[in-house]
Design a protein around this motif. Sequence first.
Motif, mmCIF file in Angstrom:
data_model
loop_
_atom_site.group_PDB
_atom_site.id
_atom_site.type_symbol
_atom_site.label_atom_id
_atom_site.label_comp_id
_atom_site.label_asym_id
_atom_site.label_seq_id
_atom_site.Cartn_x
_atom_site.Cartn_y
_atom_site.Cartn_z
ATOM 1 N N GLU A 32 0.829 -1.210 0.000
ATOM 2 C CA GLU A 32 0.000 0.000 0.000
ATOM 3 C C GLU A 32 0.860 1.256 0.000
ATOM 4 N N ASP A 33 0.292 2.321 -0.570
ATOM 5 C CA ASP A 33 0.898 3.650 -0.563
ATOM 6 C C ASP A 33 -0.026 4.571 0.229
ATOM 7 N N PRO A 34 0.327 4.911 1.475
ATOM 8 C CA PRO A 34 -0.520 5.806 2.261
ATOM 9 C C PRO A 34 -0.372 7.279 1.879
ATOM 10 N N ASP A 35 0.592 7.582 1.006
ATOM 11 C CA ASP A 35 0.849 8.965 0.615
ATOM 12 C C ASP A 35 0.116 9.372 -0.664
ATOM 13 N N ALA A 36 -0.707 8.490 -1.195
ATOM 14 C CA ALA A 36 -1.446 8.793 -2.432
ATOM 15 C C ALA A 36 -2.370 9.989 -2.206
ATOM 16 N N PRO A 37 -2.589 10.807 -3.232
ATOM 17 C CA PRO A 37 -3.386 12.026 -3.081
ATOM 18 C C PRO A 37 -4.802 11.801 -2.539
ATOM 19 N N ALA A 74 4.681 -15.683 -12.673
ATOM 20 C CA ALA A 74 5.262 -17.028 -12.726
ATOM 21 C C ALA A 74 4.202 -18.061 -12.335
ATOM 22 N N PRO A 75 4.420 -19.341 -12.663
ATOM 23 C CA PRO A 75 3.506 -20.367 -12.158
ATOM 24 C C PRO A 75 3.436 -20.232 -10.640
ATOM 25 N N ASN A 76 2.226 -20.126 -10.103
ATOM 26 C CA ASN A 76 2.115 -19.674 -8.722
ATOM 27 C C ASN A 76 1.797 -20.732 -7.687
ATOM 28 N N GLY A 77 1.544 -21.948 -8.050
ATOM 29 C CA GLY A 77 1.339 -22.985 -7.053
ATOM 30 C C GLY A 77 0.218 -22.689 -6.081
ATOM 31 N N GLY A 78 -0.883 -22.130 -6.556
ATOM 32 C CA GLY A 78 -2.036 -21.895 -5.700
ATOM 33 C C GLY A 78 -2.166 -20.496 -5.153
ATOM 34 N N LEU A 79 -1.205 -19.622 -5.435
ATOM 35 C CA LEU A 79 -1.324 -18.246 -4.960
ATOM 36 C C LEU A 79 -2.534 -17.591 -5.610
ATOM 37 N N ARG A 80 -3.156 -16.695 -4.872
ATOM 38 C CA ARG A 80 -4.286 -15.933 -5.406
ATOM 39 C C ARG A 80 -3.917 -14.461 -5.336
ATOM 40 N N PHE A 81 -4.301 -13.711 -6.343
ATOM 41 C CA PHE A 81 -3.991 -12.292 -6.434
ATOM 42 C C PHE A 81 -5.284 -11.498 -6.461
ATOM 43 N N CYS A 82 -5.356 -10.456 -5.642
ATOM 44 C CA CYS A 82 -6.537 -9.589 -5.582
ATOM 45 C C CYS A 82 -6.441 -8.498 -6.635
ATOM 46 N N ASP A 83 -7.583 -7.995 -7.021
ATOM 47 C CA ASP A 83 -7.598 -6.825 -7.894
ATOM 48 C C ASP A 83 -7.073 -5.628 -7.104
ATOM 49 N N ASN A 84 -6.112 -4.917 -7.688
ATOM 50 C CA ASN A 84 -5.548 -3.750 -7.018
ATOM 51 C C ASN A 84 -6.328 -2.489 -7.408
ATOM 52 N N ASP A 85 -5.885 -1.352 -6.896
ATOM 53 C CA ASP A 85 -6.607 -0.100 -7.164
ATOM 54 C C ASP A 85 -6.412 0.419 -8.586
ATOM 55 N N GLY A 113 -5.793 9.210 -0.551
ATOM 56 C CA GLY A 113 -5.783 8.248 0.553
ATOM 57 C C GLY A 113 -5.014 6.992 0.171
ATOM 58 N N ILE A 114 -5.116 5.968 0.993
ATOM 59 C CA ILE A 114 -4.352 4.738 0.786
ATOM 60 C C ILE A 114 -4.660 4.134 -0.582
ATOM 61 N N PHE A 115 -3.598 3.815 -1.320
ATOM 62 C CA PHE A 115 -3.726 3.201 -2.638
ATOM 63 C C PHE A 115 -3.096 1.815 -2.564
#
Length: 154
Positions: free
Chosen positions: A48-53, A79-90, A55-57
């Motif tokens: 996260e970037d708390p300094d974003a114009p 890379a092949p992630n072996g079950g990792l899940r990635f969230c949608d970012n801002d 608020g937190i980004f």
Amino acid sequence: MSFTLKSSAFADGSAIPSKYTRLGENIAPRLEWAGAPDATRSFALIVEDPDAPNGIFSHWGVFNIPGDRNALPESSDTAPNGGLRFCDNDFGNGRYDGPQPPKGHGIHHYHFKLAALDVPALSMPASAGIQAMWREAQKHMIAEASLTGTFEQR
């Protein structure tokens, strides 16, 4: 031993190389951790970037990292992630998106936070977003490690 998070790409409190920003190659830096509690069954990570114009980004969210892991390799989001899940970012992407503060906005701080969890997995859609995933992770958190990098676009 305390729970620690580090990167071979930058030291805690120092500048993140442009390679790991949206102005460079926009690839996720290698992350390593040590000292996770014995009861750890999985990990979750946010950046996260708390300094974003406005608020937190949120730049990156990863969950269901197996509890026996102690690192994420460079470019782990592609890379092949072996079950990792990635969230949608801002930015609206389900992967890592590095620093890209507004030009002339000053130094921004990027907080990498790794949670050791007492559950093997979080059941939620990636589209729920990083903040929703982190709130769920906090319900199961047994330890947290952090690393901060900085970046400024002049």
